[in-house]
Design a protein around this motif. Structure first.
Motif, mmCIF file in Angstrom:
data_model
loop_
_atom_site.group_PDB
_atom_site.id
_atom_site.type_symbol
_atom_site.label_atom_id
_atom_site.label_comp_id
_atom_site.label_asym_id
_atom_site.label_seq_id
_atom_site.Cartn_x
_atom_site.Cartn_y
_atom_site.Cartn_z
ATOM 1 N N MET A 75 -2.566 -28.456 -59.468
ATOM 2 C CA MET A 75 -1.388 -27.608 -59.333
ATOM 3 C C MET A 75 -1.439 -26.790 -58.043
ATOM 4 S SD MET A 75 1.568 -26.552 -60.313
ATOM 5 C CE MET A 75 1.903 -26.938 -62.039
ATOM 6 N N GLY A 76 -2.618 -26.286 -57.704
ATOM 7 C CA GLY A 76 -2.728 -25.509 -56.471
ATOM 8 C C GLY A 76 -2.359 -26.315 -55.245
ATOM 9 N N LEU A 77 -2.823 -27.552 -55.172
ATOM 10 C CA LEU A 77 -2.511 -28.409 -54.033
ATOM 11 C C LEU A 77 -1.040 -28.814 -54.015
ATOM 12 C CD1 LEU A 77 -5.709 -30.651 -53.936
ATOM 13 C CD2 LEU A 77 -5.007 -28.954 -52.238
ATOM 14 N N GLU A 78 -0.476 -29.060 -55.176
ATOM 15 C CA GLU A 78 0.944 -29.406 -55.223
ATOM 16 C C GLU A 78 1.803 -28.242 -54.730
ATOM 17 O OE1 GLU A 78 2.349 -31.155 -58.811
ATOM 18 O OE2 GLU A 78 0.895 -32.796 -58.770
ATOM 19 N N LEU A 79 1.423 -27.020 -55.090
ATOM 20 C CA LEU A 79 2.189 -25.864 -54.619
ATOM 21 C C LEU A 79 2.000 -25.656 -53.124
ATOM 22 C CD1 LEU A 79 1.671 -23.309 -57.535
ATOM 23 C CD2 LEU A 79 3.622 -24.812 -57.104
ATOM 24 N N LEU A 80 0.814 -25.951 -52.603
ATOM 25 C CA LEU A 80 0.597 -25.855 -51.158
ATOM 26 C C LEU A 80 1.415 -26.912 -50.421
ATOM 27 C CD1 LEU A 80 -3.241 -25.154 -51.013
ATOM 28 C CD2 LEU A 80 -1.389 -23.574 -50.449
ATOM 29 N N CYS A 81 1.503 -28.103 -50.990
ATOM 30 C CA CYS A 81 2.343 -29.141 -50.405
ATOM 31 C C CYS A 81 3.805 -28.697 -50.413
ATOM 32 C CB CYS A 81 2.168 -30.448 -51.178
ATOM 33 S SG CYS A 81 3.112 -31.846 -50.516
ATOM 34 N N LEU A 82 4.249 -28.119 -51.512
ATOM 35 C CA LEU A 82 5.620 -27.624 -51.603
ATOM 36 C C LEU A 82 5.862 -26.515 -50.586
ATOM 37 C CD1 LEU A 82 8.376 -27.517 -52.918
ATOM 38 C CD2 LEU A 82 7.402 -26.104 -54.737
ATOM 39 N N SER A 83 4.868 -25.668 -50.379
ATOM 40 C CA SER A 83 4.973 -24.611 -49.377
ATOM 41 C C SER A 83 5.256 -25.199 -47.997
ATOM 42 C CB SER A 83 3.675 -23.796 -49.332
ATOM 43 O OG SER A 83 3.652 -22.929 -48.210
ATOM 44 N N GLU A 84 4.539 -26.268 -47.666
ATOM 45 C CA GLU A 84 4.744 -26.915 -46.368
ATOM 46 C C GLU A 84 6.121 -27.566 -46.283
ATOM 47 O OE1 GLU A 84 3.672 -27.999 -42.466
ATOM 48 O OE2 GLU A 84 2.821 -26.556 -43.880
ATOM 49 N N LEU A 85 6.555 -28.175 -47.373
ATOM 50 C CA LEU A 85 7.898 -28.769 -47.397
ATOM 51 C C LEU A 85 8.970 -27.709 -47.168
ATOM 52 C CD1 LEU A 85 7.480 -31.227 -50.413
ATOM 53 C CD2 LEU A 85 7.949 -31.889 -48.043
ATOM 54 N N CYS A 86 8.819 -26.562 -47.817
ATOM 55 C CA CYS A 86 9.792 -25.476 -47.642
ATOM 56 C C CYS A 86 9.782 -24.964 -46.203
ATOM 57 C CB CYS A 86 9.479 -24.329 -48.603
ATOM 58 S SG CYS A 86 9.865 -24.649 -50.329
ATOM 59 N N ALA A 87 8.578 -24.805 -45.630
ATOM 60 C CA ALA A 87 8.469 -24.282 -44.269
ATOM 61 C C ALA A 87 9.126 -25.221 -43.263
ATOM 62 C CB ALA A 87 7.006 -24.067 -43.913
ATOM 63 N N ARG A 88 8.879 -26.513 -43.412
ATOM 64 C CA ARG A 88 9.450 -27.472 -42.458
ATOM 65 C C ARG A 88 10.947 -27.633 -42.657
ATOM 66 N NH1 ARG A 88 4.948 -32.222 -41.336
ATOM 67 N NH2 ARG A 88 3.119 -30.859 -41.446
ATOM 68 N N THR A 89 11.401 -27.541 -43.899
ATOM 69 C CA THR A 89 12.840 -27.582 -44.147
ATOM 70 C C THR A 89 13.517 -26.372 -43.529
ATOM 71 O OG1 THR A 89 12.507 -28.817 -46.202
ATOM 72 C CG2 THR A 89 14.626 -27.705 -45.936
ATOM 73 N N ALA A 90 12.885 -25.209 -43.631
ATOM 74 C CA ALA A 90 13.426 -23.990 -43.020
ATOM 75 C C ALA A 90 13.537 -24.129 -41.509
ATOM 76 C CB ALA A 90 12.539 -22.792 -43.362
ATOM 77 N N ALA A 91 12.614 -24.890 -40.929
ATOM 78 C CA ALA A 91 12.624 -25.092 -39.481
ATOM 79 C C ALA A 91 13.614 -26.158 -39.032
ATOM 80 C CB ALA A 91 11.216 -25.464 -39.008
ATOM 81 N N GLY A 92 14.317 -26.775 -39.993
ATOM 82 C CA GLY A 92 15.348 -27.738 -39.653
ATOM 83 C C GLY A 92 14.914 -29.184 -39.621
#
Length: 208
Positions: free
Chosen positions: A136-153
């Motif tokens: 679960m910790g790694l999945e949330l870290l992966c999601l964090s990266e997805l959100c960050a890159r989506t925010a960057a366009g």
């Protein structure tokens, strides 16, 4: 799938999921004990969601209780070990495969899928615990990266965000949180798991 989240919201979600992921991946003594301060949860972004607000209030309350005793950090670490490490085995499995099968743990399809998503992001699982990628910790870290890159366009990453959150952490976060709560209803990690579940609900609602 529409995205009703602004770049600012996505950035805040990225930061929140990064903290939660690291907190579930290792004991607080090896990450950061900032979450033992009630003020941390009082300032945690709730995105106007009542479930997130309740979960954060619960975390703040537990932190106040821990602060009344001796060595809150050590007690939180003992709780972490009992829940997610053992011995002889975790009281609450932190791997998705255990929730997709009859409780078996190993390099299952979920771990394969998460590894593939990480690879598409140019990332890989490298940690001293050698955890399966469907932790679960790694999945949330992966999601964090997805959100960050989506925010960057990043449009390619934005296309991965919805399917990943639906198929992986959001698909078993509720059962995971329930098991943590059943095992340690007044514990620190019951609150953390509840915050993660509620935040995933926010993402699902904004992507609906």
């Amino acid at each position: 799938m529409p995205n009703r989240m602004s770049a600012r919201e996505l950035t805040e979600l990225s930061q929140a999921f990064a903290y939660l992921g690291n907190t579930l991946l290792a004991p607080l003594s090896r990450t950061s004990d900032v979450g033992l301060d009630p003020a941390f949860w009082e300032a945690f972004p709730t995105f106007g969601d009542a479930a997130v607000e309740r979960a954060c209030d619960s975390c703040a309350h537990v932190c106040r209780v821990l602060a009344d005793g001796a060595d809150a950090l050590q007690r939180a670490d003992v709780e972490y070990a009992h829940l997610f490490v053992g011995p002889p085995k975790p009281a609450v499995p932190p791997w998705e495969t255990a929730y997709r099968t009859d409780g078996g743990v190993g390099f299952g399809q979920a771990a394969v899928d998460v590894r593939r998503t990480l690879a598409r992001l140019g990332l890989a699982v490298r940690n001293e615990n050698n955890q399966y990628a469907d932790h679960m910790g790694l999945e949330l870290l992966c999601l964090s990266e997805l959100c960050a890159r989506t925010a960057a366009g990043d449009e390619r990453t934005a296309a991965l965000l919805g399917p990943f959150v639906r198929e992986h952490p959001a698909g078993w976060a509720g059962e995971f949180a329930r098991r943590v709560r059943d095992e340690r209803p007044d514990g620190y990690y019951a609150g953390v798991a509840a915050v993660a579940e509620a935040l995933l609900g926010v993402v699902l609602a904004r992507l609906a």
